[in-house]
Design a protein around this motif. Structure first.
Motif, PDB file in Angstrom:
ATOM      1  N   ASP A   1       0.829  -1.207   0.000  1.00  0.00           N
ATOM      2  CA  ASP A   1       0.000   0.000   0.000  1.00  0.00           C
ATOM      3  C   ASP A   1       0.867   1.262   0.000  1.00  0.00           C
ATOM      4  O   ASP A   1       0.652   2.170  -0.784  1.00  0.00           O
ATOM      5  CB  ASP A   1      -0.929   0.013   1.209  1.00  0.00           C
ATOM      6  N   HIS A   2       1.829   1.329   0.893  1.00  0.00           N
ATOM      7  CA  HIS A   2       2.737   2.463   0.931  1.00  0.00           C
ATOM      8  C   HIS A   2       3.959   2.100   1.758  1.00  0.00           C
ATOM      9  O   HIS A   2       4.003   1.034   2.392  1.00  0.00           O
ATOM     10  CB  HIS A   2       2.056   3.712   1.512  1.00  0.00           C
ATOM     11  N   VAL A   3       4.963   2.981   1.748  1.00  0.00           N
ATOM     12  CA  VAL A   3       6.195   2.750   2.493  1.00  0.00           C
ATOM     13  C   VAL A   3       6.526   4.002   3.292  1.00  0.00           C
ATOM     14  O   VAL A   3       6.485   5.118   2.755  1.00  0.00           O
ATOM     15  CB  VAL A   3       7.376   2.417   1.547  1.00  0.00           C
ATOM     16  N   TYR A   4       6.840   3.812   4.558  1.00  0.00           N
ATOM     17  CA  TYR A   4       7.296   4.926   5.397  1.00  0.00           C
ATOM     18  C   TYR A   4       8.811   4.843   5.504  1.00  0.00           C
ATOM     19  O   TYR A   4       9.366   3.819   5.901  1.00  0.00           O
ATOM     20  CB  TYR A   4       6.671   4.847   6.789  1.00  0.00           C
ATOM     21  N   VAL A   5       9.490   5.914   5.135  1.00  0.00           N
ATOM     22  CA  VAL A   5      10.951   5.970   5.171  1.00  0.00           C
ATOM     23  C   VAL A   5      11.371   6.864   6.331  1.00  0.00           C
ATOM     24  O   VAL A   5      10.974   8.028   6.400  1.00  0.00           O
ATOM     25  CB  VAL A   5      11.518   6.526   3.846  1.00  0.00           C
ATOM     26  N   CYS A   6      12.175   6.308   7.237  1.00  0.00           N
ATOM     27  CA  CYS A   6      12.606   7.117   8.383  1.00  0.00           C
ATOM     28  C   CYS A   6      14.030   7.644   8.222  1.00  0.00           C
ATOM     29  O   CYS A   6      14.367   8.684   8.776  1.00  0.00           O
ATOM     30  CB  CYS A   6      12.468   6.338   9.685  1.00  0.00           C
ATOM     31  N   LYS A   7      14.853   6.941   7.446  1.00  0.00           N
ATOM     32  CA  LYS A   7      16.216   7.408   7.217  1.00  0.00           C
ATOM     33  C   LYS A   7      16.647   7.061   5.798  1.00  0.00           C
ATOM     34  O   LYS A   7      16.250   6.033   5.256  1.00  0.00           O
ATOM     35  CB  LYS A   7      17.199   6.764   8.212  1.00  0.00           C
ATOM     36  N   LYS A   8      17.466   7.926   5.239  1.00  0.00           N
ATOM     37  CA  LYS A   8      17.994   7.700   3.890  1.00  0.00           C
ATOM     38  C   LYS A   8      19.502   7.829   3.939  1.00  0.00           C
ATOM     39  O   LYS A   8      20.037   8.835   4.417  1.00  0.00           O
ATOM     40  CB  LYS A   8      17.390   8.711   2.902  1.00  0.00           C
ATOM     41  N   HIS A   9      20.195   6.785   3.454  1.00  0.00           N
ATOM     42  CA  HIS A   9      21.652   6.785   3.404  1.00  0.00           C
ATOM     43  C   HIS A   9      22.098   6.934   1.951  1.00  0.00           C
ATOM     44  O   HIS A   9      21.276   7.050   1.042  1.00  0.00           O
ATOM     45  CB  HIS A   9      22.199   5.497   4.005  1.00  0.00           C
ATOM     46  N   THR A  10      23.389   6.906   1.741  1.00  0.00           N
ATOM     47  CA  THR A  10      23.907   7.076   0.393  1.00  0.00           C
ATOM     48  C   THR A  10      23.437   5.968  -0.544  1.00  0.00           C
ATOM     49  O   THR A  10      23.051   6.216  -1.678  1.00  0.00           O
ATOM     50  CB  THR A  10      25.442   7.105   0.409  1.00  0.00           C
ATOM     51  N   PHE A  11      23.446   4.731  -0.054  1.00  0.00           N
ATOM     52  CA  PHE A  11      23.119   3.605  -0.910  1.00  0.00           C
ATOM     53  C   PHE A  11      21.906   2.809  -0.425  1.00  0.00           C
ATOM     54  O   PHE A  11      21.618   1.743  -0.969  1.00  0.00           O
ATOM     55  CB  PHE A  11      24.328   2.666  -1.033  1.00  0.00           C
ATOM     56  N   SER A  12      21.236   3.250   0.604  1.00  0.00           N
ATOM     57  CA  SER A  12      20.113   2.489   1.135  1.00  0.00           C
ATOM     58  C   SER A  12      19.169   3.398   1.906  1.00  0.00           C
ATOM     59  O   SER A  12      19.483   4.564   2.154  1.00  0.00           O
ATOM     60  CB  SER A  12      20.613   1.365   2.056  1.00  0.00           C
ATOM     61  N   VAL A  13      18.031   2.849   2.267  1.00  0.00           N
ATOM     62  CA  VAL A  13      17.075   3.557   3.118  1.00  0.00           C
ATOM     63  C   VAL A  13      16.614   2.623   4.227  1.00  0.00           C
ATOM     64  O   VAL A  13      16.672   1.401   4.089  1.00  0.00           O
ATOM     65  CB  VAL A  13      15.833   4.045   2.321  1.00  0.00           C
TER      66      VAL A  13
END
Length: 218
Positions: free
Chosen positions: A189-201
């Motif tokens: 349904d959806h995705v909650y992103v709490c942190k974003k790194h250079t090559f990953s989340v």
């Protein structure tokens, strides 16, 4: 002079090792990034903190509804049947945008765009009458393999691995690779992103079953 050359080569080797180690660290983080990595921090797309903090925008959940329609002046027309995922969260607040993916009806490729409240669908010039919300060079990590995706294909993203399914005729959806404890198919349904790194989340995907109820894959 030879000593200086050796020193430069040594520094370059150290930089290469550091880069390799950073890549390995990020890849390790990526392996665990979608398994409820930030479940404790999860906020619903309609939560006041999400909207007031610009983690997303009001009504973003509608882009996956079948009745949602979008056409741009470049000849692209898509609907909520084509949108496979949207992701929001604190890392996107500064730019007041979310990330979304859709399956191109004409060729079956899966593309991303940066959806904004004033230019919701993908376009080259619809943001403020001139700007694009399509991915630039900085978004290469988030782009998917350039190929045609058909029903049953595995779709690997930085926010998890899913299976593409043609749901109810023309409605394309991503589903979890495992069913729920009750034996139900879980659709993304959806995705909650709490942190974003250079090559990953670090992110938490949320699923629903065919009836629209919460679904938790095993």
């Amino acid at each position: 002079m030879p000593l200086l050359v050796h020193a430069c080569l040594f520094i370059m080797m150290l930089q290469a090792v550091a880069w390799r180690d950073e890549m390995a660290s990020e890849e390790t983080s990526l392996e665990n990034s979608t398994v409820g990595k930030c479940a404790d921090n999860y906020l619903d797309p309609t939560d006041g903190t999400v909207l007031n903090g610009h983690y997303g925008y009001p009504g973003m959940e509608h882009i996956m509804k079948p009745e949602w329609q979008w056409s741009n002046n470049e000849g692209l027309t898509i609907s909520g049947n084509d949108v496979l995922m949207y992701a929001y969260g604190p890392p996107f607040a500064a730019d007041k945008q979310i990330i979304a993916y859709y399956r191109v009806p004409a060729d079956g490729k899966i593309l991303l765009w940066w959806s904004k409240s004033h230019c919701i669908g993908p376009c080259k010039t619809c943001c403020d009458g001139k700007a694009s919300n399509l991915p630039g060079a900085g978004s290469y990590v988030l782009t998917l393999t350039d190929k045609t995706y058909n029903a049953g294909d595995k779709v690997s993203t930085k926010m998890g691995d899913y299976i593409l399914e043609k749901f109810e005729g023309t409605n394309w959806r991503l589903k979890a690779q495992t069913q729920s404890q009750q034996g139900k198919v879980c659709y993304l349904d959806h995705v909650y992103v709490c942190k974003k790194h250079t090559f990953s989340v670090e992110s938490t995907p949320k699923f629903i079953d065919e009836a629209g109820n919460n679904c938790v894959p095993k």
